[in-house]
Write a protein that holds these residues in place. Structure first.
Motif, short mmCIF file in Angstrom:
data_model
loop_
_atom_site.label_atom_id
_atom_site.label_comp_id
_atom_site.label_asym_id
_atom_site.label_seq_id
_atom_site.Cartn_x
_atom_site.Cartn_y
_atom_site.Cartn_z
N LYS A 10 1.07 -1.06 -0.16
CA LYS A 10 -0.27 0.46 0.19
C LYS A 10 0.92 1.33 0.49
CE LYS A 10 -4.14 -1.61 2.19
NZ LYS A 10 -5.49 -1.79 0.86
N SER A 37 1.95 3.96 -3.61
CA SER A 37 0.51 4.84 -4.21
C SER A 37 0.53 5.02 -2.18
CB SER A 37 -0.42 4.04 -4.76
OG SER A 37 -0.61 2.70 -3.54
N ASN A 38 1.03 5.16 -1.55
CA ASN A 38 0.34 6.12 -0.34
C ASN A 38 1.56 7.36 0.05
OD1 ASN A 38 -2.16 6.39 0.34
ND2 ASN A 38 -2.15 4.99 2.39
N ILE A 83 -4.26 -1.06 -3.18
CA ILE A 83 -5.31 -0.05 -3.47
C ILE A 83 -5.15 0.56 -2.11
CG2 ILE A 83 -7.54 0.22 -4.19
CD1 ILE A 83 -8.14 -2.74 -4.90
N THR A 84 -5.54 2.49 -2.80
CA THR A 84 -5.54 3.21 -1.49
C THR A 84 -6.35 4.17 -1.57
OG1 THR A 84 -3.19 4.52 -2.84
CG2 THR A 84 -2.98 2.63 -0.58
N CYS A 85 -7.01 4.18 -2.90
CA CYS A 85 -8.22 5.21 -2.82
C CYS A 85 -8.64 5.57 -1.89
CB CYS A 85 -8.60 4.77 -4.19
SG CYS A 85 -9.48 3.81 -3.86
N THR A 128 -6.51 4.18 -7.80
CA THR A 128 -4.72 4.40 -7.34
C THR A 128 -4.41 3.63 -8.53
OG1 THR A 128 -5.72 3.16 -5.24
CG2 THR A 128 -3.61 2.64 -5.80
N THR A 165 -0.86 1.71 -9.70
CA THR A 165 0.19 1.58 -9.29
C THR A 165 1.20 -0.26 -9.15
OG1 THR A 165 0.84 0.40 -6.96
CG2 THR A 165 -1.32 0.08 -7.39
N ARG A 210 0.36 6.30 -7.23
CA ARG A 210 0.02 7.41 -6.51
C ARG A 210 -1.51 7.24 -7.36
NH1 ARG A 210 2.20 12.27 -9.48
NH2 ARG A 210 1.73 12.69 -7.18
N ASN A 211 -2.29 7.86 -6.58
CA ASN A 211 -3.89 8.29 -6.86
C ASN A 211 -3.99 9.38 -7.55
OD1 ASN A 211 -5.61 6.05 -5.11
ND2 ASN A 211 -3.92 6.38 -3.48
N CYS A 245 -9.22 0.15 -8.88
CA CYS A 245 -7.32 1.04 -9.07
C CYS A 245 -6.74 -0.17 -10.15
CB CYS A 245 -6.92 -0.36 -7.90
SG CYS A 245 -5.47 -0.73 -8.15
#
Lengths: 365, 568
Positions: free
Chosen positions: B25, B28-29, B180-182, B299, B301, B309-310, B360
């Protein structure tokens, strides 16, 4: 860029091959100990059995038209040969190992369709067949003759023992604890005094006594078993259920009649009890899948082991017990199923009673 | 923030199984969220949600404004579509869409004019004064569907129906899929909007309490959401243990409430409604700003992109453009996945549009997208241990392999949520989920064929009945005529006449009775075939089925499973 591939697109670390390798690693301490106390003949027998297993597997794969390389590399044939050798008398002649390997791989496994398809544990199929076909060779055990001690045969002598049509093995043969118990009971001798001649708690635990190549050291087998539990290759249900049921039965009968029944410790520390509980009954292919099923299976193995040892003609019963329970595995798997999310035990959708959210099925219990 | 802050005093329950895949995670965060560049062309599939596809209300050549409705919802379970930017409609036709089948589907294509000019929006000043039904209509008109991945039209969720009381509204910020980090980014950046949306949904449902579930691997999001609910009544942020598939709706309901959603029922049947945090934010914008759902956080990634990134992306933007903008080299990418590595599906091409459910875009190099040869099942039971539904995947696999469609249902195949845990842990690398999807597809096809056959049989029967009836009527008519003729002939014999008359009358009565019975039968059959009173419910179910019905277009599992025992 490749075409569509079905998900998931990630995979956990453990593969089939790694599973087999971890089991072998767990077997290693007990095996090394067995080799060291029974010497070169044991080493010869182990080698012969594993090589014969691999060859038998390769030939079967060719006949079945499967990719030999991939399947040999999964390690299951080596493991089967290894486990079988662990349960053989360490000074048995070479052809016992070869016959056993052929029976295990061809009849026990490949005839059913190869890995994952067999109903019975291949190593136990072979052991039982050998025991019935060659009772003399399969029950002639030697007292420990540790490597590099005076009494131990050197490598050349060991070749004569394993391949030379058998030297006068009677000269060195010695009874196992369970064999001794059976004989003494047959002669109507009370057990309590006689047992101390052959069974010693410390030796039983370390494994310094006559017996099969890899079964004698309770300590090291237990160590390997705990390692398998720790690595989650096996779960606790089968070993615990099996050991508990043997302990319970032996405890009850020993208390009632100590001159006719040996105590729980003798049962646990001699014969194939621990090897069976951790390495043989837990065979993934031939044991039930669910936790409850495994407890039933393990307990059944334990009861059968005790019944065979106490009342049947054979001094040892692990192989028979496991095979009998193997036959019940499909039945257990059919009837013992977990409760599915959102359903009750009968498989019907859960019903909630009004606002209290009480589960109907639980309330009625 | 310390560990103690991640601890909730609330009692939590456990679901069976689950796995801990590597999270990936952080990649992309680390980067700030950006707005993606305005693309020159947008492709908008008419079917981006569960239910019936939307119906175009524009024509090729029309000029549209940003936020203008371009396709209307068709039926109860459906969602409208809006122009994500201003421009001209240049085509309405079939284009490749992100779907496991890899097939094309009807789309509206917009050429952007670059001005990004908004249509007049109508915010609602005071939503509390509105009836829940009016709120729902607003949300429906804004085209809002579940943004967590399933794409179920949100206004339906907000209408539990049947006088059901909703105790708990769960805001799902678990985001348990790796990579996924959206949702995480959204919670950290726009916590107030999420809470605003939550309040609207809560009002529509009249829910007693709101629980915001966030996996404890997102401490910043937990802190941000806690700050946003400061001083609110009946709302709690609940950190839940990180365990895939914690964010699955059924799993989350169990973890938070201890209740299990009965098979074949929706969460509302246990007094719970769940909604994704992204959906809540979209509701907020729809009500407070009058903005329809035209963009979302995605996301981008995987090791296939240089700067994961998002991005805030307009619906309809091409994925390859996004990958390139995040410094990805398309030539080196082995696999592009929409969604996460566990439940996402790989796509056959890169130039597909982002849709409402695209959370994502995962681009993987060859090393991180290995393909394994499937080996035989060794019945190790690892799959059963990992199954969050407590199914027996190895048994279902066994029966689906041999097409025993009755047995697979006996083992509750349709309870499978296709989370992928079983395939993830399988030491023999068997693509279990693939087999399950395939078996489901097989069963659906069989069922549809059966329905068709039943319908044909009913038609045949009623046709047969009609023919018989017509025959009988003709015969009766003939008999009547003959009787009349004979009657006139034998007018002299009075006794005879009387007798014949009686006979003729009896025959007439008999034929009338027969005709009435036939008619009643036909009507009964017609009534059966007609729409049943609970049709709306059925429609939801059908729609759910239909959107899941993809595997028939996929390869049969045997082909994909590769070398696995062809002769078994």
């Amino acid at each position: 860029m490749s075409g569509p591939v079905s998900g998931p697109h990630a995979h956990g670390a453990i593969s089939l091959r790694q599973t087999m390798l971890l089991v072998m690693l767990a077997l290693l301490p007990a095996t090394l100990f067995g080799l060291s106390i029974y010497g070169w003949p044991a080493f010869n027998l182990l080698t012969v059995t594993i090589v014969a297993s691999l060859l038998a597997e390769a030939v079967c794969l060719v006949i079945a038209g499967k990719p030999v390389g991939i399947y040999l590399k999964d390690g299951s044939a080596i493991l089967t040969g290894w486990l079988l050798a662990m349960t053989l008398p360490p000074w048995a002649p070479w052809w016992i190992g070869v016959c056993g390997a052929l029976i295990a791989i061809v009849l026990g496994k490949q005839v059913f369709g190869g890995i994952g398809q067999n109903l019975f544990n291949p190593a136990m199929v072979a052991r039982v067949a050998l025991l019935i076909a060659f009772p003399l060779e399969m029950t002639t055990f030697v007292a420990p003759k540790p490597l590099f001690t005076e009494s131990a045969p050197d490598f050349v002598q060991s070749l004569a023992i394993t391949f030379g049509g058998g030297m006068h093995i009677d000269a060195v043969s010695s009874a196992t604890t369970l064999g001794f118990v059976k004989t003494e009971l047959g002669r109507h001798n009370p057990l309590d005094g006689a047992l101390s001649q052959v069974f010693d708690l410390l030796n039983g635990f370390t494994g310094f006594m006559p017996g099969s190549m890899g079964e004698t050291s309770a300590m090291l087998v237990l160590l390997g078993g705990l390692f398998l539990l720790y690595r989650r290759i096996i779960s606790w249900h089968i070993p615990v259920a099996m050991i508990a049921s043997i302990t319970l039965l032996a405890g009850v009968f020993h208390t009632l009649s100590p001159e006719h029944f040996t105590g729980p410790l003798v049962h646990l520390l001699s014969g194939a009890t621990l090897l069976g509980a951790f390495f043989i009954a837990t065979d993934l292919v031939t044991s039930p899948v669910t936790a409850r099923g495994q407890i039933i299976f393990g307990a059944g193995c334990g009861v059968l082991v005790y019944v065979i040892r106490s009342w049947a003609n054979y001094p040892e019963g692990v192989a028979f017990a496991v095979m009998l329970m193997n036959a019940l595995t499909p039945l257990i798997d059919h009837y013992v199923r977990p409760r599915v999310y959102g359903r009750d035990r009968k498989g019907q959708p859960l019903v909630y009673k009004g606002e209290s959210w009480e589960r109907d099925s639980e309330a009625s219990r | 923030m310390t560990d103690a802050d991640l601890f909730s005093t609330r009692r939590l329950w456990r679901f069976h199984g689950g796995v801990h895949p590597p999270q990936h995670k952080r990649e992309s965060n680390d980067q700030p969220v950006l707005k993606a560049e305005l693309p020159g062309r947008l492709t908008l599939p008419l079917h981006q949600h569960i239910g019936a596809p939307a119906e175009p209300i524009v024509e090729v050549g029309d000029l549209v404004l940003k936020g203008q409705r371009i396709a209307k919802a068709k039926g109860y379970v459906s969602a409208p579509l809006h122009a994500p930017t201003s421009g001209r409609i240049i085509d309405i036709g079939d284009y490749p869409v992100p779907h496991p089948s890899g097939l094309s589907a009807p789309c509206i294509v917009i050429e952007a004019d670059g001005e990004d000019r908004w249509i007049d929006r109508e915010p609602i000043a005071d939503y509390l004064s509105l009836e829940p039904s009016e709120l729902r209509n607003r949300i429906r008109d804004a085209g809002i569907v579940g943004l967590g991945g399933a794409g179920f039209p949100s206004y339906i969720k907000m209408n539990p129906g049947g006088g059901k009381v909703i105790e708990t509204l769960i805001l799902n910020g678990a985001e348990c899929e790796p990579y996924i980090t959206c949702d995480d980014a959204l919670m950290r950046r726009q916590a107030d909007e999420i809470i605003g949306g939550m309040n609207i949904v809560r009002h529509a449902l009249q829910a007693r309490e709101c629980l915001i579930a966030i996996e404890d691997n997102k401490p910043e999001a937990i802190a941000a959401m806690r700050a946003a609910i400061e001083g609110m009544e009946g709302v709690e942020v609940v950190p839940v243990p990180t365990l895939y598939p914690e964010g699955g709706e059924k799993q989350l309901v169990k973890v938070l409430t201890g209740k299990e959603v009965p098979t074949d029922s929706l969460c509302a049947s246990v007094g719970v409604v769940g909604t994704n945090v992204g959906t809540a934010a979209a509701v907020y914008h729809a009500v407070h700003h009058g903005t329809p759902l035209i963009s979302r956080l995605v996301t981008i990634t995987g090791d296939g992109v240089g700067r994961p990134r998002n991005l805030e992306v307009l619906i309809g933007t091409r994925m390859d453009e996004l990958i390139t903008s995040c410094l990805g080299d398309l030539a080196k990418i082995e696999r592009i996945i929409m969604g996460g590595p566990m439940m996402g599906f790989s796509m056959s091409r890169a130039d597909l549009p982002v849709i409402k459910t695209t959370n994502c875009v995962l681009a993987l190099h060859r090393e991180s997208a290995p393909t394994h040869t499937a080996m035989p099942c060794i019945r190790c039971g690892a799959c059963a241990d990992s199954c969050p539904i407590n199914l027996l995947p190895q048994q279902i696999y066994w029966y689906s392999k041999f097409r025993d469609l009755e047995r697979v249902q006996e083992y509750n195949l349709f309870d499978c949520i296709e989370c992928g845990c079983c395939s993830y842990v399988c030491p023999s690398h068997i693509p279990l989920v693939h087999y399950f999807r395939y078996a489901k597809g097989d069963i659906w096809i069989k069922e549809r064929e059966k329905e068709k056959a039943d319908l044909a049989r009913r038609r045949h029967d009623s046709r047969q009945a009609r023919i018989e009836r017509e025959k009988a009527e003709a015969a009766a008519l003939r008999a009547q005529k003959r009787a009349a003729l004979e009657a006139s002939k034998a007018a002299a014999g009075a006794a005879d006449t009387r007798k014949t008359e009686v006979e003729a009358a009896m025959k007439r009565a008999e034929s009338r009775r027969q005709a009435a019975m036939d008619q009643a039968e036909t009507q009964r059959q017609k009534a059966q075939a007609r729409v049943r009173p609970d049709a709306a419910k059925d429609e939801v179910k059908e729609a759910l089925k239909a959107t899941k019905e993809t595997p028939s277009a996929e390869q049969p599992p045997e082909q994909q499973a590769g070398n696995e025992e062809k002769d078994a």
